[in-house]
Design a protein around this motif. Sequence first.
Motif: not given
Length: 81
Positions: A56-81
Motif C-alpha cells: 500500500e505504501a509503494l502504491n501511494d508513492r507510485l500514485e504520487k509519481r504518476l500524478q506528478g508525471a501527468e502534470t508534467t506531461f500536460k504542461n509539455d503538451l501545452l508548450v508543444m502546441n
Amino acid sequence: MISLLLSSAIQYGGAMLVGIIVGLLFKSFFASQVQKKIRGYQGDIIRSHARILELEALNDRLEKRLQGAETTFKNDLLVMN
C-alpha cells in the motif's frame, strides 16, 4: 464372594483408569498440535499484513509519481502546441 467382586472391580477399574489417562494424554497432545497450527497461522497472517502495508505504501508513492508525471506531461503538451 466379596473378594471375587473386589478383584473384578480392581481389574476393570485399573483398565478404565489406564484408558482415562491415555485419553487425557491424547487430548493434550492433539490440543498442543492445534495450538501450534494456530500460532503458525497467526504468524502467516502477521507476515501477510505487513506485506500488504508495504504494498500500500509503494502504491501511494507510485500514485504520487504518476500524478506528478501527468502534470508534467500536460504542461509539455501545452508548450508543444
